[in-house]
Design an enzyme around this catalytic site. Structure first.
Site, PDB file in Angstrom:
ATOM      1  N   THR A 185       0.845  -1.182   0.000  1.00  0.00           N
ATOM      2  CA  THR A 185       0.000   0.000   0.000  1.00  0.00           C
ATOM      3  C   THR A 185       0.879   1.231   0.000  1.00  0.00           C
ATOM      4  O   THR A 185       1.845   1.312   0.759  1.00  0.00           O
ATOM      5  CB  THR A 185      -0.980   0.031   1.188  1.00  0.00           C
ATOM      6  OG1 THR A 185      -1.601   1.309   1.208  1.00  0.00           O
ATOM      7  CG2 THR A 185      -0.323  -0.240   2.513  1.00  0.00           C
ATOM      8  N   GLU A 331      -4.985  -2.930   4.240  1.00  0.00           N
ATOM      9  CA  GLU A 331      -4.651  -3.573   5.520  1.00  0.00           C
ATOM     10  C   GLU A 331      -5.819  -4.326   6.135  1.00  0.00           C
ATOM     11  O   GLU A 331      -5.651  -5.056   7.101  1.00  0.00           O
ATOM     12  CB  GLU A 331      -4.160  -2.514   6.529  1.00  0.00           C
ATOM     13  CG  GLU A 331      -2.816  -1.892   6.190  1.00  0.00           C
ATOM     14  CD  GLU A 331      -2.943  -0.607   5.375  1.00  0.00           C
ATOM     15  OE1 GLU A 331      -3.901  -0.504   4.578  1.00  0.00           O
ATOM     16  OE2 GLU A 331      -2.088   0.274   5.535  1.00  0.00           O
ATOM     17  N   LYS A 445      -6.586  10.795  -2.416  1.00  0.00           N
ATOM     18  CA  LYS A 445      -6.955   9.624  -3.186  1.00  0.00           C
ATOM     19  C   LYS A 445      -7.723  10.049  -4.423  1.00  0.00           C
ATOM     20  O   LYS A 445      -8.858  10.492  -4.336  1.00  0.00           O
ATOM     21  CB  LYS A 445      -7.795   8.682  -2.331  1.00  0.00           C
ATOM     22  CG  LYS A 445      -7.606   7.281  -2.797  1.00  0.00           C
ATOM     23  CD  LYS A 445      -8.055   6.305  -1.787  1.00  0.00           C
ATOM     24  CE  LYS A 445      -7.664   4.923  -2.221  1.00  0.00           C
ATOM     25  NZ  LYS A 445      -8.469   3.927  -1.564  1.00  0.00           N
ATOM     26  N   TRP A 450      -3.476   6.574  -4.807  1.00  0.00           N
ATOM     27  CA  TRP A 450      -2.935   7.531  -3.853  1.00  0.00           C
ATOM     28  C   TRP A 450      -1.989   8.545  -4.511  1.00  0.00           C
ATOM     29  O   TRP A 450      -1.219   8.205  -5.396  1.00  0.00           O
ATOM     30  CB  TRP A 450      -2.142   6.814  -2.769  1.00  0.00           C
ATOM     31  CG  TRP A 450      -2.978   5.962  -1.868  1.00  0.00           C
ATOM     32  CD1 TRP A 450      -2.987   4.602  -1.816  1.00  0.00           C
ATOM     33  CD2 TRP A 450      -3.916   6.414  -0.885  1.00  0.00           C
ATOM     34  NE1 TRP A 450      -3.877   4.191  -0.865  1.00  0.00           N
ATOM     35  CE2 TRP A 450      -4.453   5.267  -0.280  1.00  0.00           C
ATOM     36  CE3 TRP A 450      -4.344   7.670  -0.455  1.00  0.00           C
ATOM     37  CZ2 TRP A 450      -5.402   5.336   0.732  1.00  0.00           C
ATOM     38  CZ3 TRP A 450      -5.292   7.738   0.556  1.00  0.00           C
ATOM     39  CH2 TRP A 450      -5.812   6.584   1.131  1.00  0.00           C
TER      40      TRP A 450
HETATM   41  P1  ADP Z   1      -8.925   0.485  -1.110  1.00  0.00           P
HETATM   42  O1  ADP Z   1      -8.786   1.650  -2.025  1.00  0.00           O
HETATM   43  O2  ADP Z   1      -8.914  -0.793  -1.850  1.00  0.00           O
HETATM   44  O3  ADP Z   1     -10.103   0.586  -0.197  1.00  0.00           O
HETATM   45  P2  ADP Z   1      -6.510   1.470   0.190  1.00  0.00           P
HETATM   46  O4  ADP Z   1      -5.742   0.819   1.263  1.00  0.00           O
HETATM   47  O5  ADP Z   1      -5.810   1.882  -1.045  1.00  0.00           O
HETATM   48  O6  ADP Z   1      -7.649   0.444  -0.144  1.00  0.00           O
HETATM   49  O7  ADP Z   1      -7.270   2.735   0.738  1.00  0.00           O
HETATM   50  C1  ADP Z   1      -7.952   2.743   1.963  1.00  0.00           C
HETATM   51  C2  ADP Z   1      -8.439   4.137   2.292  1.00  0.00           C
HETATM   52  O8  ADP Z   1      -9.335   4.597   1.269  1.00  0.00           O
HETATM   53  C3  ADP Z   1      -9.228   4.233   3.556  1.00  0.00           C
HETATM   54  O9  ADP Z   1      -8.403   4.299   4.695  1.00  0.00           O
HETATM   55  C4  ADP Z   1     -10.021   5.522   3.323  1.00  0.00           C
HETATM   56  O10 ADP Z   1      -9.220   6.665   3.560  1.00  0.00           O
HETATM   57  C5  ADP Z   1     -10.312   5.438   1.853  1.00  0.00           C
HETATM   58  N1  ADP Z   1     -11.628   4.824   1.635  1.00  0.00           N
HETATM   59  C6  ADP Z   1     -11.895   3.535   1.319  1.00  0.00           C
HETATM   60  N2  ADP Z   1     -13.222   3.346   1.169  1.00  0.00           N
HETATM   61  C7  ADP Z   1     -13.811   4.534   1.402  1.00  0.00           C
HETATM   62  C8  ADP Z   1     -15.172   5.005   1.406  1.00  0.00           C
HETATM   63  N3  ADP Z   1     -16.196   4.222   1.093  1.00  0.00           N
HETATM   64  N4  ADP Z   1     -15.383   6.312   1.714  1.00  0.00           N
HETATM   65  C9  ADP Z   1     -14.364   7.135   2.005  1.00  0.00           C
HETATM   66  N5  ADP Z   1     -13.077   6.756   2.003  1.00  0.00           N
HETATM   67  C10 ADP Z   1     -12.793   5.483   1.717  1.00  0.00           C
END
Ligand code: ADP
Length: 548
Positions: A185, A331, A445, A450
Site C-alpha cells: 500500500t 490492511e 486519493k 494515492w
Molecule cells: P482500497 O482503495 O482498496 O479501499 P486502500 O488501502 O488503497 O484500499 O485505501 C484505503 C483508504 O481509502 C481508507 O483508509 C479511506 O481513507 C479510503 N476509503 C476507502 N473506502 C472509502 C469510502 N467508502 N469512503 C471514504 N473513504 C474510503
C-alpha cells in the site's frame, strides 16, 4: 475440555477443490490482450491451476517464495492467485500503474524472483531491467503467437509453460497462518508498505464477504469485478466467487472503457459489479450518451473513496440498480463495513435510504470498530461525535513486511491496545453506520489511487519565491479528490497560479499535478508546529477547482 471437532486448516486450495467439484460448469469469462472474449469453466480453471503449480515447481519456486504479478483481471491472473498460494508460495500482486520507481522498489523489497507479467506491462519491465537485480525469470501472460519481443535474458511464455506440464498435482496442506498473498500500500507517506495476507485471513474474509448482507454472492449471480486484482485482491471477489459458484466476468485491461464494460455486462448478463467511484462516473456518462442500459445489473459495490450521491441516484433512477457503499483498506483485506438496510427501515423514504447509502456502511462480523478522541477515549456511536477510526479482526494487518510488528512501535500500525489505526476520521450512527468525515493520513486519493501530498509540497517549496506550501485533497466530480496546492509567498514576491503550475510540470507525475493553486498569507499550524491540514480542509471546505 477439548472439543471433538475436526480441525482442517483453512487453505485457499480448498476453495478451488470445492469449486471444481460443485460448480464445474460455472464460467469464467475474460478479456485479454490475445482474446477479446475468452471462456473457460471452473473445471478447466482448476486443471490449469494444477498445471501452473507444476510450472512453478519446474521454475524452481520454493515454499514461501514471493511470486510477483503485474496483470489485469483475467483468467490467467486468477490461475496465479490459486496456484501460487495453493502451492505454498506468496502471490504478490503489483499495481503496474504506480510510478516505475515504486514498482521497482516493491519488487525488490518483496524479493520477487519470478514475475508473471501481462504483455502490455512488458515495456515497463524492460525499462526497469537494470533496477531488478533479483528477478530471475519473467513469464509473459500470453500464448506463443502473442509473445512480445524482449531484450531480457529469461523471458518465458505462459501458455507454452503450461502445455508442457501435467495436471496431476496434489495441493499441499500446511499451517493456515502461512502467508498466501502480499499487496503493497502506498497509502501513507514514505515507501510503500507490504501487507501480508494468510490462508486463514483470506478464507475468513471470503466467507464473511459472501454473507447475504455483505455481497450477497451466490451461484445465481454473475459478477464483474472492475476493481483490479492488484488492488487488495479485487476486494476478495476471486475467492468468494469460487466459494459459492458465482460466474466471473473479468474485463482485463479494459476496466476503464465504458463501451467494453457495457458490452460485457449486457452480453454476459452481469448482476453485480464492484469498483471505485471514478469508474462508475465514466460508465454512467457512457450509458447516458449512448442511450444504453444494462438490464441484468442489480447491484453496484462502491468503495475505495466516498461515493458521491449522484452515482447512487443515477444508478437508482436510470438503471434500477442499488449502490452498495463499503469502506476498507489494503490492511483490512479490505472488507470493513458495507451498506445494508436494517429491520425497521422498511418505511424509509427513497431520500432517507439514499442518505444511508451515502454513509460507508455498517460493520461486518469479524471486524470490530471504534472511534476515539485525542486522549484515546472511546467516543459514543451517536452520529455526531467524530474521532480516529480503529479496527481489529482476523483479516486486519498487525504489521508490515520487514517492519516491526511490536504494537505501539513507530512502524507498526497497531496501538498498544491491539487496535489497527486506520488514519481515517469517522462518526458512527446509533444504528452502527460508519461515516468517514476526514483523514489524518497525509494523502490524497484520486480515482482510487494515492497521491502523496508531501511530494507536491517538496516540489513547490523548491521555488525560490515560495516560502511554505501545503497540499490537501478537495472534492472533484470526476476523480473524487484532486490535490489543491496552498502557497505562502516569500515576502515581497508574487506569482500567478499558472507560473506555479509551470514550475511543477517537469517535477511531478501528471496525476500528481495540483488542479488548483491558492495563495494565503499564513498557513495554520498545530501545537507541535506541523501544518494543520484539518484546519486547512475546513477553510477550503467548499473550494471548487477552476476546471471542474
Ligand atoms: P482500497 O482503495 O482498496 O479501499 P486502500 O488501502 O488503497 O484500499 O485505501 C484505503 C483508504 O481509502 C481508507 O483508509 C479511506 O481513507 C479510503 N476509503 C476507502 N473506502 C472509502 C469510502 N467508502 N469512503 C471514504 N473513504 C474510503
Amino acid at each position: 475440555m477439548q472439543a471433538l471437532m475436526m480441525n482442517t486448516p483453512l487453505m485457499i486450495s480448498s476453495i478451488l477443490k470445492h469449486a471444481e467439484k460443485n460448480f464445474p460448469q460455472v464460467e469464467m469469462v475474460s478479456v485479454t490482450v490475445d482474446n477479446p472474449r475468452h471462456r473457460q469453466n471452473f473445471k478447466t480453471f482448476a486443471r490449469r491451476s494444477r498445471q501452473l503449480a507444476n510450472v512453478l515447481e519446474s521454475l524452481g519456486a520454493k515454499f514461501g517464495d514471493r511470486i510477483g504479478t503485474l496483470a489485469w483481471n483475467d483468467y490467467r491472473h486468477m490461475e496465479l492467485y490459486y496456484a501460487v498460494s495453493g502451492a505454498g508460495m506468496i502471490c504478490h500482486t503489483i499495481n503496474p500503474r504506480l510510478f516505475p520507481e515504486q514498482v521497482a522498489y516493491i519488487i525488490n523489497h518483496a524479493e520477487d524472483k519470478i514475475l508473471f507479467v501481462d504483455a502490455l506491462v512488458m515495456p515497463l519491465i524492460e525499462a526497469l531491467k537494470e533496477h531488478l537485480p533479483k528477478v530471475e525469470t519473467v513469464v509473459v501472460l500470453t500464448d506463443k503467437a502473442h509473445m512480445p519481443e524482449s531484450s531480457l535474458p529469461n523471458v518465458l511464455c505462459y501458455e507454452e509453460l503450461l502445455e508442457a506440464q501435467s495436471d496431476d498435482y496434489d495441493w499441499p496442506e500446511f499451517d493456515e497462518n502461512t502467508a498466501s498473498g502480499m499487496c503493497y500500500t502506498s497509502g501513507t507517506t514514505g515507501n510503500p508498505k507490504g501487507v501480508v495476507y494468510s490462508h486463514r485471513s483470506t478464507l475468513l474474509h471470503a466467507l464473511s464477504g459472501a454473507l447475504p448482507d455483505v455481497t450477497g454472492a451466490s451461484n445465481l449471480q454473475t459478477t464483474l469485478p472492475v476493481v483490479p486484482m492488484f488492488h487488495v485482491n479485487a476486494w476478495g471477489a476471486p475467492y468468494a466467487a469460487l466459494m459459492v459458484g458465482t460466474k466471473l466476468v473479468l474485463p482485463g485491461p479494459k476496466m476503464a472503457d465504458g463501451e467494453t464494460l457495457t458490452d460485457l455486462m449486457v452480453s454476459e448478463e452481469v448482476t453485480v459489479t464492484s469498483g471505485v467511484p471514478t469508474i462508475w462516473m465514466a460508465l454512467l456518462d457512457y450509458l447516458e450518451s449512448s442511450n444504453k442500459t444494462i438490464p441484468s445489473l442489480e447491484r453496484v459495490s462502491v468503495g475505495g473513496a466516498a461515493c458521491p450521491r449522484s452515482i447512487i441516484e443515477r444508478f437508482r433512477d436510470q438503471h434500477n440498480c442499488t449502490v452498495v457503499q463499503g469502506w476498507g483498506m489494503t490492511e483490512t483485506s479490505p472488507l470493513g463495513t458495507v451498506f445494508a438496510l436494517k429491520k425497521g427501515m422498511e418505511d424509509y423514504s427513497t431520500e432517507q435510504i439514499t442518505d444511508l447509502q451515502c454513509l460507508q456502511g455498517r460493520g461486518v462480523f469479524g471486524i470490530e470498530m471504534c472511534i476515539v478522541d485525542e486522549n484515546n477515549e472511546e467516543l459514543p456511536w451517536d452520529g455526531v461525535a467524530s474521532g480516529a477510526l480503529k479496527v481489529r479482526g482476523n483479516w486486519v494487518a498487525k504489521g508490515y513486511y520487514g517492519l516491526s510488528d511490536e504494537p505501539g512501535s513507530e512502524d507498526c500500525p497497531v496501538d498498544e491496545k491491539g487496535w489497527f489505526q486506520t488514519g481515517d476520521v469517522a462518526a458512527i450512527t446509533p444504528e452502527g453506520y460508519l461515516q468517514i468525515t476526514d483523514r489524518t493520513k497525509d494523502v490524497i486519493k484520486s480515482g482510487g489511487e494515492w497521491i502523496s501530498s508531501i511530494e507536491i509540497e517538496n516540489a513547490a517549496v523548491n521555488h525560490p519565491d515560495i516560502a511554505e506550501a501545503a497540499v490537501i485533497g478537495r472534492y472533484h466530480p470526476k476523480w473524487t479528490e484532486r490535490p489543491l496546492l496552498i502557497v505562502v509567498m516569500q515576502e515581497g514576491k508574487s506569482l500567478s497560479s499558472e507560473a506555479v503550475s509551470d514550475f511543477l510540470k517537469d517535477k511531478l507525475h501528471k496525476m500528481a499535478m495540483p488542479d488548483g493553486v491558492e495563495f494565503i498569507d499564513e498557513l495554520p499550524h498545530t501545537a507541535t508546529g506541523k501544518i494543520n491540514k484539518l484546519a486547512l480542509r475546513e477553510t477550503y471546505q467548499d473550494y471548487k477547482f477552476p476546471a471542474a
